[in-house]
Design an enzyme around this catalytic site. Sequence first.
Site, short mmCIF file in Angstrom:
data_model
loop_
_atom_site.label_atom_id
_atom_site.label_comp_id
_atom_site.label_asym_id
_atom_site.label_seq_id
_atom_site.Cartn_x
_atom_site.Cartn_y
_atom_site.Cartn_z
CG HIS B 131 -1.94 0.97 1.35
ND1 HIS B 131 -1.71 2.29 1.65
CD2 HIS B 131 -3.28 0.83 1.19
CE1 HIS B 131 -2.87 2.92 1.67
NE2 HIS B 131 -3.84 2.07 1.40
CG ASP B 208 0.32 -2.72 6.10
OD1 ASP B 208 -0.66 -2.87 6.89
OD2 ASP B 208 0.23 -2.10 5.04
CB CYS B 372 -3.70 3.31 -1.70
SG CYS B 372 -4.83 4.66 -1.44
#
Lengths: 144, 414
Positions: B131, B208, B372
Amino acid sequence: MSVSKTIEEVEQEIVEDFSLFDTWEEKYEYIIDMGKKLQPLDDVHKKEENIIKGCQSTVWLVADYRDGKIHFSADSDAVIVKGLISMLIRVLSGHTPAEILDAKIEFINTIGMMQHLAQTRSNGLLSMIKQMKNYALAYQAVSS
Amino acid sequence: MEAVTNTIQTFDIASLRSEFPVLNVQVNNKPLVYLDNAATAQKPKAVIESLEEYYRNYNANIHRGIHSLAEKATAAYEATRTQVQHFLNAGSREEIIFTRGTTESVNLVAAAWGKQFLNEGDEVIISTMEHHSNIVPWQIICEEKKAILKVIPISDEGELDMDAYHQLLSPKTKMVAVTHISNSLGTINPVKEITAAAHKAGAVVLIDGAQSTPHMTINVQDLDCDFFAFSAHKVYGPTGAGVLYGKKALLEAMPPYQGGGEMIGGVTFEKTTYNELPYKFEAGTPNIADVIAFGATLSFLKSVDLKLIREHEKALLQYATEQIQSVGDIRLIGTAKQKAGVVSFLIEGAHPQDVGVLLDQQGIAVRTGHHCTQPLMDRFGIPGTVRASFAMYNTFEEVDRLVAGLQKAKKMLI
């Protein structure tokens, strides 16, 4: 191009067309159809300086100033945006810079397509209207 | 067979759905089908009520107040920290730092860890499927420190090229920052293996977890990652609250991220000393209400049978993947063996945005665009995808509505 009609008259024509539709499917089929029928922009015009970039789809806009009137042509990679563009061109193309600057372009709201203007980040439609007005402003300055 | 029957009997989706008020709304005169859960999940009543309860009954600034309201708010805020510790199976409470979300958590590490530990010529490894939130903070610090950003390539199926990853690792590698689950593809990455290899090379690892926390049980001690970032709002919690887990020794060695109230030990104009962990990284009045409501979220997650929910989500993903393909002229983007939560696809010849607009008209919320992850879209040579992403409350009937919606969109567009 319907040069003999005023901007308001063309807007009214579109509003009347849409008043015949009862369902969202009919509205969108009409818009998609117009998108598909819009004269594709020649590849030479699909250059960086003509791009109005949205987050998801891209719009290309070209303006040509002849005999005191602006003629727009445009394209997009998304067909619904292209259909809306096609209507904007039908309304604004072939008019003088002053007429284009005065245009309120209310038909988009009247036909219930306002949400597409709100999605400026994703489709660049509002930026396109601004850019059309910018061209009008620039050509007005040139001609005066 | 018995287990399957048992699953159906005990997993009462109607009663689970009744916990989420927004699922009853109508969109464009049709019952909402919410399939944009990877962007944000809907909130159970308990979370909404917790927010209201806090503002109605005990709104106060935390930590420094000696009055009863402040004590109550502080206790509730700190109780969430303990809950998050258990949610991640972290070793201690001090390792849990509240942030605004995953993005801020990654920025915190890139800025504060990077300031201390990154030097000219060092290398940071990320992957093609990151991302933007796990790309841009590293670009910023790498530029500042004259460090080098390296990128793990992926296969056409959307899986990390692990051979290439091992090749990229070297004594120059200082940080490996990868996503646990891709938000665009749904690929589950082998983060434990990634972490072990990075440690062998002497690098630290940030995971993440924005997309994994909603779908998997997380055990940071087992993963042995050095940092783990996630957002409350994707795990059925409120927006504006997130977490950074970091190993204590590393957090202690890092300079503060921001200066202000809360994070100080003592201040004179000559010298400021910093507060201990975790407060060193929580400058200013934090997002008290949302952190407390996140506590209610974690309690909610404990009250439901997550094992059954995971099975349900798995079955739903498989069903959706099959059914979406049945529409025809579908190009799936991301066909990794290990996937969770996401089906990304294109209808050949149709722009994803057009598909999204026509689904919205039918009351179906999906996400379209690049999600994104522009470098990932470039990797596949596409402008974006249509992404349907699932949560615990989605049903097989909703998948059927999506499929019917896609059939209609396809007919209108092609």
